[in-house]
Write a protein that holds these residues in place. Structure first.
Motif, mmCIF file in Angstrom:
data_model
loop_
_atom_site.group_PDB
_atom_site.id
_atom_site.type_symbol
_atom_site.label_atom_id
_atom_site.label_comp_id
_atom_site.label_asym_id
_atom_site.label_seq_id
_atom_site.Cartn_x
_atom_site.Cartn_y
_atom_site.Cartn_z
ATOM 1 N N PHE A 144 25.086 26.067 60.696
ATOM 2 C CA PHE A 144 24.054 26.350 59.798
ATOM 3 C C PHE A 144 22.759 26.890 60.370
ATOM 4 O O PHE A 144 22.399 26.408 61.593
ATOM 5 C CB PHE A 144 23.541 25.369 58.869
ATOM 6 N N ALA A 145 21.868 27.781 59.928
ATOM 7 C CA ALA A 145 20.410 28.379 60.350
ATOM 8 C C ALA A 145 19.563 27.175 59.903
ATOM 9 O O ALA A 145 19.773 26.690 58.763
ATOM 10 C CB ALA A 145 20.317 29.583 59.800
ATOM 11 N N VAL A 146 18.435 27.123 60.738
ATOM 12 C CA VAL A 146 17.531 25.946 60.355
ATOM 13 C C VAL A 146 16.083 26.876 60.172
ATOM 14 O O VAL A 146 15.711 27.695 61.169
ATOM 15 C CB VAL A 146 17.288 25.014 61.643
ATOM 16 N N MET A 147 15.412 26.606 59.318
ATOM 17 C CA MET A 147 14.222 27.146 59.155
ATOM 18 C C MET A 147 13.124 26.298 59.367
ATOM 19 O O MET A 147 12.894 25.078 58.750
ATOM 20 C CB MET A 147 13.942 27.736 57.683
ATOM 21 N N ALA A 148 12.270 26.358 60.444
ATOM 22 C CA ALA A 148 11.178 25.569 60.810
ATOM 23 C C ALA A 148 9.989 25.990 60.193
ATOM 24 O O ALA A 148 9.670 26.976 59.791
ATOM 25 C CB ALA A 148 11.020 25.560 62.489
ATOM 26 N N ALA A 149 9.046 24.928 59.837
ATOM 27 C CA ALA A 149 7.782 25.189 59.052
ATOM 28 C C ALA A 149 6.921 26.152 59.917
ATOM 29 O O ALA A 149 6.281 27.243 59.280
ATOM 30 C CB ALA A 149 7.094 23.944 58.707
ATOM 31 N N VAL A 150 6.760 25.892 61.389
ATOM 32 C CA VAL A 150 5.745 26.815 61.993
ATOM 33 C C VAL A 150 6.409 26.868 63.372
ATOM 34 O O VAL A 150 7.411 26.176 63.786
ATOM 35 C CB VAL A 150 4.259 26.165 62.075
ATOM 36 N N LEU A 151 5.800 27.859 64.138
ATOM 37 C CA LEU A 151 6.506 28.029 65.541
ATOM 38 C C LEU A 151 6.609 26.773 66.420
ATOM 39 O O LEU A 151 7.559 26.426 67.195
ATOM 40 C CB LEU A 151 5.643 29.087 66.227
ATOM 41 N N GLU A 152 5.413 25.760 66.320
ATOM 42 C CA GLU A 152 5.257 24.589 66.990
ATOM 43 C C GLU A 152 6.473 23.866 66.729
ATOM 44 O O GLU A 152 6.883 22.954 67.577
ATOM 45 C CB GLU A 152 3.741 24.045 66.749
ATOM 46 N N VAL A 199 17.658 29.634 64.390
ATOM 47 C CA VAL A 199 16.248 29.203 63.959
ATOM 48 C C VAL A 199 15.530 30.390 63.362
ATOM 49 O O VAL A 199 15.405 31.280 64.140
ATOM 50 C CB VAL A 199 15.357 28.367 65.172
ATOM 51 N N MET A 200 14.727 30.309 62.481
ATOM 52 C CA MET A 200 13.943 31.354 61.692
ATOM 53 C C MET A 200 12.706 30.513 61.305
ATOM 54 O O MET A 200 12.785 29.405 61.036
ATOM 55 C CB MET A 200 14.680 32.074 60.812
ATOM 56 N N LEU A 201 11.792 31.092 60.971
ATOM 57 C CA LEU A 201 10.393 31.017 60.603
ATOM 58 C C LEU A 201 10.349 31.518 59.045
ATOM 59 O O LEU A 201 10.879 32.355 58.639
ATOM 60 C CB LEU A 201 9.136 31.403 61.455
ATOM 61 N N ALA A 216 11.260 20.857 58.761
ATOM 62 C CA ALA A 216 12.116 22.035 58.844
ATOM 63 C C ALA A 216 13.228 21.698 57.727
ATOM 64 O O ALA A 216 13.182 20.663 57.358
ATOM 65 C CB ALA A 216 13.074 21.880 60.216
ATOM 66 N N LEU A 217 14.108 22.843 57.456
ATOM 67 C CA LEU A 217 15.243 22.794 56.341
ATOM 68 C C LEU A 217 16.264 23.440 56.823
ATOM 69 O O LEU A 217 16.250 24.484 57.353
ATOM 70 C CB LEU A 217 14.765 23.370 55.148
ATOM 71 N N VAL A 218 17.451 23.128 56.478
ATOM 72 C CA VAL A 218 18.826 23.903 56.724
ATOM 73 C C VAL A 218 18.398 24.863 55.692
ATOM 74 O O VAL A 218 18.103 24.826 54.526
ATOM 75 C CB VAL A 218 19.945 23.269 56.531
ATOM 76 N N MET A 219 18.893 26.393 56.135
ATOM 77 C CA MET A 219 18.546 27.396 55.025
ATOM 78 C C MET A 219 19.780 28.413 55.417
ATOM 79 O O MET A 219 19.532 29.378 56.537
ATOM 80 C CB MET A 219 17.019 28.059 55.418
#
Length: 649
Positions: A144-152, A199-201, A216-219
């Motif tokens: 699965f891909a993960v969407m992180a809230a911010v780059l940090e 990973v994506m933003l 983060a969320l799985v997206m």
């Protein structure tokens, strides 16, 4: 964009927390356009008349929303609503967003309508939730891909190179493959048994709102394996109702669905693995002035391509043409392109395979097409695509390595050494042929290919003895496979060879998604050993004999780790490929080497081969904005057509 984010987070702004905020610097384009010119009445925003304040912004040349076609606000624009899995409404507007965010915190699985289609979202930290999502979606192992809230936050999850950071922060906002960190509390069920994590933003206002207060969320795309992404509300309700607990719907229609793009950083550069949102429909250029040519593409990773004058328009990633719904998606996407650019194909170029669905759908879409057609061999199209992308007219040596491609001799090619350009080619060498027991079944059951490799290496009797020690539970099946082996499909596939090597190392007897076995082999590979591959010349060309490598693999299991053996397979193959190129350069005087085909998604093999070629003074040509997999085939078909029917600039 940053200006819209600042407004969305400002309690005094009239668009505070508005999930569809946009301006001329951001917002949807490709997915909402019905036809050109790009004016609001010709988009899916036509159903939302602007309020007086928005209309004033839209008409003011000094305002950054001047002629921003999706411009809207709480008073006049699209809205969201939250429902349960049966479609019963729970909340609307901002309350729907807040409730959805809270449900995700509580371990629920939600389908969220985005810019190009629906995503399925859940917590990436909860094993129970992820296990349930995999069970419901029938997705046993595929990452699965993960969407992180911010780059940090993304940097806490994975190791990100400078190139990776630029990609994550780029306007395209693709999924970027990175190496996961060991000390981050991500569930192992997010991406089991692989070394890379996508990973994506956030790239839409709604993403930013949902990720407030989260790391983060799985997206993951809301589709079934290799099928088109779900984009319609009713379709989502009927097809995803058994998978998700809740839906976050919107009433802004998606005219042209599109998936997230996937990018792999590679040293100081990168290459696409999936060309979709953010990269489609950006055109490419070629050195020919061509008529309107349609390249119908391949079948497993389908795409189409069109030409006009010196421009080439690669279509988006469409999926597997054997999947239900992909044929309709192909036709929908092709009609969209033909309408957008007002194109009427004069020529059709398609794969040599006589039964490709992509060819049939392209012909059906064109209706009463009377133009000339051209069949292009699959691996020749790979060669032509890479040459076009690198602005080279060749001739070049082509190391075209993939899983499956219909050959001119009726067998399955996939480990090819070609010499040529867009106009034509010669087959100068290939992998030693072997049998593919069960045909397509061997793709999902790599032990079958492994047994075939053993039989070719040791003979059937010794192969049976060795295999019975590896897969004791399959003795009955092995007897049947060996009995039918002489009548099985012949292949030279490098991709299938990697599958077989993976099975011999005990990494993957069976798989649940295409490429899983080869990814497992790459994932554990370490060291700088080189397994022995033999190169010899026959009347039909150079033969890359993998049998010494299989013997080395089996003998080394007593004293080497699987990781070092896997590394040796990669290193040995890279060295053998460089040796073939060296021999051909002596004969032909050609220095350019094209690397194309799905196997070149393997970053370890790519890095070792590039290093070896450059050390020998070759000029390697690789893909970047076209994936090396079968998505690039349609571009190569157009290049071959332009070589035949076009004129030099």
């Amino acid at each position: 964009c940053q200006n819209c984010l600042r407004e969305m987070r400002d309690p005094e702004d009239r668009r505070f927390r508005y999930p569809f905020i946009n301006c001329t610097d951001c917002g949807p384009r490709y997915t909402i356009i019905r036809e050109l010119p790009y004016d609001r009445p010709k988009t899916t925003m036509a159903e939302f008349p602007m309020c007086p304040v928005c209309e004033e912004e839209y008409g003011d040349p000094s305002n950054r929303r001047y002629h921003a076609q999706p411009d809207a606000c709480w008073n006049c624009g699209p809205e969201l609503w939250l429902t349960d899995s049966k479609g019963r409404e729970i909340a609307r507007g901002d309350e729907a967003v807040r409730r959805c965010s809270a449900l995700l915190d509580d371990g629920k699985i939600c389908a969220i309508k985005g810019i190009g289609g629906f995503h399925i979202a859940c917590s990436p930290f909860d094993d129970v939730v992820l296990s349930e999502l995999r069970r419901r979606k029938g997705r046993k192992n595929k990452p699965f891909a993960v969407m992180a809230a911010v780059l940090e936050e993304a940097e806490k999850i994975v190791r990100i190179s400078a190139v990776g950071k630029r990609l994550l922060l780029s306007p395209q906002r693709p999924i970027v493959l990175c190496c996961p960190r060991q000390n981050y509390p991500l569930s192992p069920l997010v991406a089991p048994d692989v070394r890379s994590l996508g990973v994506m933003l956030p790239y839409s206002p709604l993403h930013h709102l949902l990720l407030e207060g989260k790391s983060a969320l799985v997206m993951t795309s809301a589709n079934f394996s290799d099928a088109p992404i779900v984009s319609d509300n009713q379709e989502a309700l009927s097809s995803l109702g058994e998978i998700v607990d809740f839906f976050l719907f919107s009433d802004r229609d998606i005219h042209m669905p599109i998936d997230d793009s996937v990018v792999s950083p590679m040293g100081s550069t990168y290459f696409l693995l999936r060309r979709a949102r953010g990269y489609t429909p950006i055109p490419m250029t070629m050195r020919k002035k061509a008529p309107v040519i349609l390249g119908a593409g391949a079948e497993m990773k389908a795409s189409f391509c069109l030409s006009r004058d010196s421009l080439v328009f690669p279509g988006q990633y469409l999926g597997d043409m054997k999947q239900r719904g992909t044929a309709a998606y192909y036709q929908r996407g092709l009609n969209h392109f033909l309408s957008l650019y007002a194109l009427k194909p004069e020529y059709l170029v398609h794969d040599l395979h006589p039964q490709f669905i992509s060819t049939a759908i392209a012909e059906k879409t064109l209706g009463s097409f009377k133009g000339e057609k051209l069949a292009v061999q699959h691996h020749h199209a790979h060669l032509a695509a890479c040459l076009l992308e690198n602005d080279s007219e060749g001739p070049a040596i082509g190391l075209i390595l993939d899983g499956t491609g219909y050959g001119t001799d009726g067998t399955i090619w996939g480990g090819e050494v070609l010499l040529g350009n867009a106009s034509g080619y010669e087959r100068k060498g290939h992998f030693l042929p072997f049998r593919l027991p069960g045909g397509d079944k061997a793709v999902m059951e790599p032990w079958r290919t492994a047994l075939s490799l053993l039989a070719k290496t040791y003979g059937e009797e010794e192969a049976a003895r060795k295999a019975s020690r590896l897969w004791e539970n399959r003795r009955g099946q092995m007897e049947q496979v060996l009995a039918l082996l002489p009548w099985s499909t012949v292949t030279t596939s490098c991709g299938r060879f990697f599958d077989g090597a993976s099975a011999l190392l005990g990494l993957a007897q069976t798989i649940s998604y295409d490429g899983q076995a080869a990814m497992a082999l790459e994932g554990i590979a370490e060291g700088n050993l080189a397994a022995p591959f033999k190169i010899y010349l026959e009347e039909r060309g150079y033969i890359l004999d993998w049998r010494p490598a299989v013997k080395w693999l089996m003998d080394s299991k007593e004293n080497l780790s699987p990781a070092l053996i896997a590394g040796g397979i990669h290193g040995g193959l890279a060295g053998a490929l460089v040796e073939v190129c060296r021999n051909l350069r002596k004969e032909e005087g050609i220095n350019e080497v094209v690397l194309s085909g799905g196997v070149w998604q393997n970053r370890r093999l790519l890095a070792f081969t590039l290093k070896g070629l450059r050390a020998e003074g070759f000029l390697p040509l690789v893909h970047r904005l076209l994936p090396p997999n079968d998505e690039c085939v349609s571009v190569g078909q157009v290049a071959a057509g332009a070589a035949r029917w076009g004129t030099p600039l």
